[in-house]
Design a protein around this motif. Structure first.
Motif, PDB file in Angstrom:
ATOM      1  N   ALA A  17       1.002  -1.144  -0.204  1.00  5.88           N
ATOM      2  CA  ALA A  17       0.132  -0.003   0.004  1.00  5.88           C
ATOM      3  C   ALA A  17       0.955   1.233   0.002  1.00  5.88           C
ATOM      4  N   ILE A  18       2.006   1.301  -0.862  1.00  4.25           N
ATOM      5  CA  ILE A  18       2.885   2.306  -0.961  1.00  4.25           C
ATOM      6  C   ILE A  18       3.238   2.523  -2.534  1.00  4.25           C
ATOM      7  N   PRO A  19       3.379   3.665  -3.025  1.00  2.00           N
ATOM      8  CA  PRO A  19       3.584   3.568  -4.690  1.00  2.00           C
ATOM      9  C   PRO A  19       4.968   2.882  -4.967  1.00  2.00           C
ATOM     10  N   THR A  20       4.943   2.273  -6.039  1.00  3.55           N
ATOM     11  CA  THR A  20       5.927   1.517  -6.505  1.00  3.55           C
ATOM     12  C   THR A  20       6.212   1.474  -8.161  1.00  3.55           C
ATOM     13  N   ILE A  21       7.082   1.620  -8.565  1.00  6.32           N
ATOM     14  CA  ILE A  21       7.421   1.691 -10.052  1.00  6.32           C
ATOM     15  C   ILE A  21       7.492   0.368 -10.527  1.00  6.32           C
ATOM     16  N   ILE A  22       6.953  -0.053 -11.609  1.00  5.99           N
ATOM     17  CA  ILE A  22       6.984  -1.224 -12.150  1.00  5.99           C
ATOM     18  C   ILE A  22       7.264  -1.050 -13.938  1.00  5.99           C
ATOM     19  N   ASP A  23       7.726  -2.112 -14.395  1.00  3.03           N
ATOM     20  CA  ASP A  23       7.732  -2.067 -15.835  1.00  3.03           C
ATOM     21  C   ASP A  23       7.326  -3.367 -16.432  1.00  3.03           C
ATOM     22  N   LEU A  24       6.168  -2.953 -17.281  1.00  7.75           N
ATOM     23  CA  LEU A  24       5.515  -4.296 -17.975  1.00  7.75           C
ATOM     24  C   LEU A  24       5.878  -4.626 -18.929  1.00  7.75           C
ATOM     25  N   PRO A  25       5.984  -5.803 -19.586  1.00  6.95           N
ATOM     26  CA  PRO A  25       6.132  -6.208 -20.685  1.00  6.95           C
ATOM     27  C   PRO A  25       4.698  -6.244 -21.523  1.00  6.95           C
ATOM     28  N   PRO A  26       4.690  -6.394 -22.994  1.00  8.28           N
ATOM     29  CA  PRO A  26       3.661  -6.644 -23.680  1.00  8.28           C
ATOM     30  C   PRO A  26       2.890  -7.929 -23.081  1.00  8.28           C
ATOM     31  N   LEU A  27       1.390  -7.826 -22.644  1.00 10.98           N
ATOM     32  CA  LEU A  27       0.608  -9.192 -22.084  1.00 10.98           C
ATOM     33  C   LEU A  27      -0.372  -9.105 -22.841  1.00 10.98           C
ATOM     34  N   GLN A  28      -1.100 -10.369 -23.042  1.00 11.64           N
ATOM     35  CA  GLN A  28      -2.211 -10.674 -23.785  1.00 11.64           C
ATOM     36  C   GLN A  28      -3.587 -10.577 -22.756  1.00 11.64           C
ATOM     37  N   TYR A  29      -4.445 -10.070 -23.304  1.00 10.44           N
ATOM     38  CA  TYR A  29      -5.829 -10.007 -22.588  1.00 10.44           C
ATOM     39  C   TYR A  29      -7.032 -10.318 -23.177  1.00 10.44           C
ATOM     40  N   LEU A  30      -8.202 -10.750 -22.962  1.00 16.03           N
ATOM     41  CA  LEU A  30      -9.549 -10.876 -23.429  1.00 16.03           C
ATOM     42  C   LEU A  30      -9.881  -9.521 -23.028  1.00 16.03           C
ATOM     43  N   THR A  31     -10.697  -8.709 -23.745  1.00 21.31           N
ATOM     44  CA  THR A  31     -11.128  -7.474 -23.455  1.00 21.31           C
ATOM     45  C   THR A  31     -12.559  -6.964 -23.911  1.00 21.31           C
ATOM     46  N   ILE A  32     -13.072  -6.141 -23.149  1.00 19.13           N
ATOM     47  CA  ILE A  32     -14.396  -5.782 -23.830  1.00 19.13           C
ATOM     48  C   ILE A  32     -14.512  -4.384 -23.297  1.00 19.13           C
ATOM     49  N   ARG A  33     -15.097  -3.511 -24.267  1.00 20.44           N
ATOM     50  CA  ARG A  33     -15.281  -2.165 -24.019  1.00 20.44           C
ATOM     51  C   ARG A  33     -16.499  -1.622 -23.864  1.00 20.44           C
ATOM     52  N   GLY A  34     -16.831  -0.526 -22.963  1.00 19.68           N
ATOM     53  CA  GLY A  34     -18.185   0.172 -22.716  1.00 19.68           C
ATOM     54  C   GLY A  34     -18.338   1.181 -21.971  1.00 19.68           C
ATOM     55  N   GLU A  35     -19.475   1.703 -21.557  1.00 22.79           N
ATOM     56  CA  GLU A  35     -19.341   2.880 -21.094  1.00 22.79           C
ATOM     57  C   GLU A  35     -20.675   2.918 -20.038  1.00 22.79           C
ATOM     58  N   GLY A  36     -20.467   3.879 -19.081  1.00 23.82           N
ATOM     59  CA  GLY A  36     -21.744   4.169 -18.188  1.00 23.82           C
ATOM     60  C   GLY A  36     -21.544   3.696 -16.514  1.00 23.82           C
ATOM     61  N   ASN A  37     -22.434   3.788 -15.787  1.00 19.88           N
ATOM     62  CA  ASN A  37     -22.157   3.488 -14.472  1.00 19.88           C
ATOM     63  C   ASN A  37     -21.639   2.126 -14.307  1.00 19.88           C
ATOM     64  N   MET A 104     -10.760  -6.142 -18.871  1.00 17.97           N
ATOM     65  CA  MET A 104      -9.866  -7.275 -19.345  1.00 17.97           C
ATOM     66  C   MET A 104      -9.723  -8.042 -18.411  1.00 17.97           C
ATOM     67  N   ILE A 105      -9.278  -9.534 -18.872  1.00 14.26           N
ATOM     68  CA  ILE A 105      -8.514 -10.456 -18.129  1.00 14.26           C
ATOM     69  C   ILE A 105      -7.534 -11.051 -18.932  1.00 14.26           C
ATOM     70  N   ARG A 106      -6.235 -11.078 -18.264  1.00 16.33           N
ATOM     71  CA  ARG A 106      -5.186 -11.564 -18.908  1.00 16.33           C
ATOM     72  C   ARG A 106      -5.270 -12.948 -19.279  1.00 16.33           C
ATOM     73  N   GLN A 107      -4.638 -13.454 -20.508  1.00 12.48           N
ATOM     74  CA  GLN A 107      -4.502 -14.768 -20.825  1.00 12.48           C
ATOM     75  C   GLN A 107      -3.313 -15.153 -21.184  1.00 12.48           C
ATOM     76  N   PRO A 108      -3.132 -16.804 -20.985  1.00  9.01           N
ATOM     77  CA  PRO A 108      -1.756 -17.231 -21.193  1.00  9.01           C
ATOM     78  C   PRO A 108      -1.240 -17.046 -22.738  1.00  9.01           C
TER      79      PRO A 108
END
Length: 205
Positions: A17-37, A104-108
């Motif tokens: 629960a403190i700020p931490t710097i990370i460097d992420l590689p390209p990762l694969q996800y299932l995604t879905i886009r939307g808007e609203g509450n 999104m949910i990451r995928q293998p």
């Protein structure tokens, strides 16, 4: 051996629960886009669609589907990029009806569009064709980010974002853009708001 993201990718998903710097590689996800509450049915339906595909992929060997490179794993947590149609006003509550989300949910690595096509018919039987069509397979490159664990309700997230902003100022870092990511480590339907655990993240340079 089963791939456990809580162990293998602890630095990405289980920060302190403190700020931490990370460097992420390209990762694969299932995604879905939307808007609203996010409290609305559209948001819940989007989550159901992602999990329907994610568990279909994980359980595919039980359906007799052989996939090159398949390995057993724990399904990754739900994540989301958040934006808004209107700029937030400091000191004023957010208008959640104006939210824009990229869930999104990451995928293998072995997951392909071809595998999704094979599984699609079974997924449609569970969630219907309209929602199934919205789910996409994407590679996302987040790169250098600042993140921290937020403990408490989603509405109290500005407290943690303020800590992250202070960290950037103290260390000569600059936040890129205004979109942020959240990773949900708790089930909001089962855990009281004060005990929710959410990873907050935004890109920096």
């Amino acid at each position: 051996m089963k791939y456990e993201w809580r162990k293998k990718d602890k630095g990405w998903y289980l920060p302190k629960a403190i700020p931490t710097i990370i460097d992420l590689p390209p990762l694969q996800y299932l995604t879905i886009r939307g808007e609203g509450n996010p409290n609305g049915e559209g948001f819940k339906s989007a989550i159901q669609a992602l999990y329907a595909f994610s568990y279909a992929i994980k359980m595919s060997p039980r359906k007799g589907i052989e996939t090159e490179g398949y390995f057993d794993y724990t399904v990754f947590p739900l994540e989301a990029f958040w934006d808004s149609k209107v700029a937030p006003i400091e000191g004023q509550p957010l208008d959640k009806d104006q939210f824009i989300y990229h869930l999104m949910i990451r995928q293998p690595e072995f997951v392909t569009k071809e595998l999704m096509a094979v599984l699609k018919e079974g997924v449609i039987k569970k969630i219907g064709p309209e929602r199934a069509e919205l789910v996409q397979l994407e590679t996302i490159d987040e790169g250098k980010n600042l993140q921290m664990l937020h403990l408490g309700s989603y509405d109290s997230e500005p407290i943690s974002f303020a800590h992250m902003a202070d960290y950037c100022e103290e260390h000569g870092l600059k936040r890129i853009g205004h979109i942020h990511k959240e990773i949900y480590l708790s089930n909001a339907e089962k855990v009281e708001a004060s005990k929710l655990k959410t990873v907050l993240r935004f890109p920096i340079n």
